[in-house]
Design a protein around this motif. Structure first.
Motif, mmCIF file in Angstrom:
data_model
loop_
_atom_site.group_PDB
_atom_site.id
_atom_site.type_symbol
_atom_site.label_atom_id
_atom_site.label_comp_id
_atom_site.label_asym_id
_atom_site.label_seq_id
_atom_site.Cartn_x
_atom_site.Cartn_y
_atom_site.Cartn_z
ATOM 1 N N THR A 1 0.907 -1.237 -0.007
ATOM 2 C CA THR A 1 -0.002 -0.032 0.036
ATOM 3 C C THR A 1 0.838 1.152 0.194
ATOM 4 N N THR A 2 0.595 2.263 -0.851
ATOM 5 C CA THR A 2 1.506 3.388 -1.062
ATOM 6 C C THR A 2 0.608 4.419 -0.161
ATOM 7 N N LEU A 3 1.335 4.864 0.818
ATOM 8 C CA LEU A 3 0.678 5.915 1.820
ATOM 9 C C LEU A 3 0.875 7.599 1.440
ATOM 10 N N ALA A 4 2.151 7.788 0.976
ATOM 11 C CA ALA A 4 2.677 9.317 0.880
ATOM 12 C C ALA A 4 3.411 9.257 -0.274
ATOM 13 N N MET A 5 3.681 10.595 -0.740
ATOM 14 C CA MET A 5 4.496 10.861 -1.789
ATOM 15 C C MET A 5 5.202 12.294 -1.522
ATOM 16 N N GLY A 6 6.214 12.394 -2.234
ATOM 17 C CA GLY A 6 6.813 13.754 -2.250
ATOM 18 C C GLY A 6 8.064 13.758 -3.347
ATOM 19 N N ALA A 7 8.392 14.610 -3.659
ATOM 20 C CA ALA A 7 9.529 15.119 -4.757
ATOM 21 C C ALA A 7 10.453 16.119 -4.337
ATOM 22 N N LEU A 8 11.587 15.985 -4.579
ATOM 23 C CA LEU A 8 12.633 17.223 -4.837
ATOM 24 C C LEU A 8 12.671 17.610 -6.721
ATOM 25 N N LYS A 9 12.405 18.580 -6.947
ATOM 26 C CA LYS A 9 12.620 19.294 -8.067
ATOM 27 C C LYS A 9 13.992 20.348 -8.176
ATOM 28 N N HIS A 10 14.957 20.057 -8.658
ATOM 29 C CA HIS A 10 16.244 20.930 -8.981
ATOM 30 C C HIS A 10 15.572 22.180 -9.760
ATOM 31 N N ILE A 11 15.924 23.417 -9.066
ATOM 32 C CA ILE A 11 15.136 24.581 -9.830
ATOM 33 C C ILE A 11 16.363 25.591 -9.874
ATOM 34 N N GLY A 12 17.522 25.278 -9.613
ATOM 35 C CA GLY A 12 18.852 26.199 -9.873
ATOM 36 C C GLY A 12 20.042 25.709 -8.973
ATOM 37 N N PRO A 13 21.199 26.249 -9.299
ATOM 38 C CA PRO A 13 22.522 25.625 -8.518
ATOM 39 C C PRO A 13 22.207 25.967 -7.145
ATOM 40 N N GLY A 14 22.572 24.485 -6.430
ATOM 41 C CA GLY A 14 22.239 24.351 -5.272
ATOM 42 C C GLY A 14 20.916 24.679 -4.607
ATOM 43 N N HIS A 15 19.918 24.577 -5.442
ATOM 44 C CA HIS A 15 18.474 24.977 -5.076
ATOM 45 C C HIS A 15 17.366 23.782 -5.577
ATOM 46 N N ALA A 16 16.624 23.475 -4.685
ATOM 47 C CA ALA A 16 15.482 22.414 -5.273
ATOM 48 C C ALA A 16 14.361 22.854 -4.633
ATOM 49 N N GLU A 17 13.312 22.713 -5.039
ATOM 50 C CA GLU A 17 11.884 22.657 -4.403
ATOM 51 C C GLU A 17 11.107 21.469 -4.193
ATOM 52 N N LEU A 18 10.674 21.489 -3.096
ATOM 53 C CA LEU A 18 9.826 20.295 -2.347
ATOM 54 C C LEU A 18 8.379 20.201 -3.379
ATOM 55 N N LYS A 19 7.893 19.225 -3.856
ATOM 56 C CA LYS A 19 6.869 18.954 -4.626
ATOM 57 C C LYS A 19 6.010 18.011 -4.360
ATOM 58 N N SER A 20 4.551 17.972 -4.600
ATOM 59 C CA SER A 20 3.791 16.969 -4.376
ATOM 60 C C SER A 20 3.790 16.345 -3.041
ATOM 61 N N MET A 21 4.099 16.823 -2.003
ATOM 62 C CA MET A 21 4.053 16.395 -0.689
ATOM 63 C C MET A 21 2.571 15.937 -0.383
ATOM 64 N N HIS A 22 2.237 14.598 0.006
ATOM 65 C CA HIS A 22 0.788 14.168 0.025
ATOM 66 C C HIS A 22 0.914 12.933 0.831
ATOM 67 N N VAL A 23 0.048 12.675 1.927
ATOM 68 C CA VAL A 23 -0.113 11.548 2.582
ATOM 69 C C VAL A 23 -1.623 11.347 2.782
ATOM 70 N N VAL A 24 -1.969 10.155 2.323
ATOM 71 C CA VAL A 24 -3.416 9.633 2.081
ATOM 72 C C VAL A 24 -4.331 10.024 3.254
ATOM 73 N N GLU A 25 -5.393 10.626 3.250
ATOM 74 C CA GLU A 25 -6.016 10.902 4.634
ATOM 75 C C GLU A 25 -6.208 9.715 5.484
ATOM 76 N N GLU A 26 -6.249 8.502 5.367
ATOM 77 C CA GLU A 26 -6.423 7.746 6.227
ATOM 78 C C GLU A 26 -5.286 7.209 6.894
ATOM 79 N N ALA A 27 -4.157 7.835 6.283
ATOM 80 C CA ALA A 27 -2.785 7.443 7.035
ATOM 81 C C ALA A 27 -2.038 8.735 7.966
ATOM 82 N N ARG A 28 -3.179 9.804 7.893
ATOM 83 C CA ARG A 28 -2.475 10.908 8.612
ATOM 84 C C ARG A 28 -2.261 10.858 9.891
ATOM 85 N N GLY A 29 -1.632 11.574 10.759
ATOM 86 C CA GLY A 29 -1.303 11.675 12.166
ATOM 87 C C GLY A 29 -0.482 10.352 12.567
#
Length: 156
Positions: A61-89
């Motif tokens: 069962t997949t409960l959560a996801m998240g990503a790192l997107k490189h956006i510049g030298p030495g810099h990344a953005e966190l993207k698509s952080m998500h935990v399914v509702e029934e697995a929160r807490g």
């Protein structure tokens, strides 16, 4: 670690078995923010070069996801952080965030940034990011000021 303990794995965001997870994530993002302020990425966009994508699975069962997107030298953005509702807490969001920070640090990145919403649905996420050392900042890398967005950053 036993087979039913949550574990983080690299994954392909466009894998068919993640379709439901992405549908739930995108539906929530679109329901929580005005259309002009939804910055969620589609699975195909997260499969691009410069993006590292991870999931938390418990058994099959997949409960959560998240990503790192490189956006510049030495810099990344966190993207698509998500935990399914029934697995929160259960601490899964913190587990995934800490993993993404570790990956960024291991890759030699100097800074992580993110965009999240101002709406009440995003309050737990904002509290998590603040507790892990992120601070509010000005819009970054292609974002414009938006009254529906909060921009945050953390030096590594």
């Amino acid at each position: 670690m036993d087979a039913l303990s949550p574990a983080i794995h690299p994954a392909a965001p466009d894998a068919p078995e993640l379709g439901d997870l992405f549908q739930r994530h995108l539906t929530l993002m679109r329901a929580s923010s005005p259309a002009c302020s939804v910055h969620a990425m589609e699975p195909g966009d997260l499969a691009a070069a410069g993006v590292r994508f991870f999931v938390i699975r418990e058994g099959d069962t997949t409960l959560a996801m998240g990503a790192l997107k490189h956006i510049g030298p030495g810099h990344a953005e966190l993207k698509s952080m998500h935990v399914v509702e029934e697995a929160r807490g259960r601490g899964l969001a913190r587990m995934l965030l800490c993993h993404l920070v570790e990956v960024a640090h291991a890759e030699g990145l100097a800074r992580l940034s993110l965009e999240t919403g101002v709406q009440p649905a995003f309050a737990p996420a904002r509290a998590l990011y603040l507790s892990e050392g992120f601070e509010e900042c000005e819009p970054f890398e292609g974002y414009a000021p938006d009254p529906n967005s909060v921009f945050m950053t953390r030096l590594l």
